[in-house]
Write a protein that holds these residues in place. Structure first.
Motif: not given
Length: 154
Positions: A117-130
């Motif tokens: 879940t922590e890794d997904f939070a990173r993907i969400h913040r750094q990749k998907l949201a951008r």
């Protein structure tokens, strides 16, 4: 069913979808066809585009990717340029396994794989949201995969 596919083609495709790495001799034995005829049919199925590729399917948990997340994406607009930019950029995110343009409440649904879940939070913040035009995201975590297949019903 596709008119170019006869019952032997369907049997060959069914076996190859589950055991794509088998030899032609093994395939011909399993579908009860001579090796040369089987080889010709497989070549035709490949050249006609029924068989797109051969791949190795990895066990995600064995390589440390045990978290599956389905992400509904809502974009700020529907202009062709925005959709094209989103689709181009989302295809470059290696953790996104699938992306589907939807009819309904979300514009897209993504299938994302992560370590945790922590890794997904990173993907969400750094990749998907951008990604271009992203206005909103709704994420649903898979608790357990009950059933999964890549085999199409032929």
């Amino acid at each position: 069913m596709h008119p170019k596919l006869d019952s032997m083609d369907r049997r060959i495709l069914t076996v190859l979808q589950k055991s794509g790495g088998i030899s032609n001799a093994e395939l011909s034995a399993r579908v009860n066809l001579s090796p040369s005829a089987c080889h010709r049919r497989v070549q035709r199925l490949e050249s006609d585009g029924f068989i797109r590729d051969y791949v190795a399917l990895l066990d995600p948990a064995k390589i440390g990717l045990s978290t599956v997340v389905f992400v509904e994406i809502t974009l700020s607009g529907q202009a062709d340029e925005l959709l094209e930019a989103f689709e181009r950029d989302v295809a470059r995110v290696p953790e996104v396994l699938e992306c589907h343009l939807m009819a309904g409440t979300a514009d897209y649904i993504l299938k994302v794989i992560a370590e945790s879940t922590e890794d997904f939070a990173r993907i969400h913040r750094q990749k998907l949201a951008r990604l271009p035009g992203v206005q909103g995201m709704q994420s649903s975590f898979a608790l357990r995969t009950v059933f999964k297949t890549t085999a199409l019903p032929v």
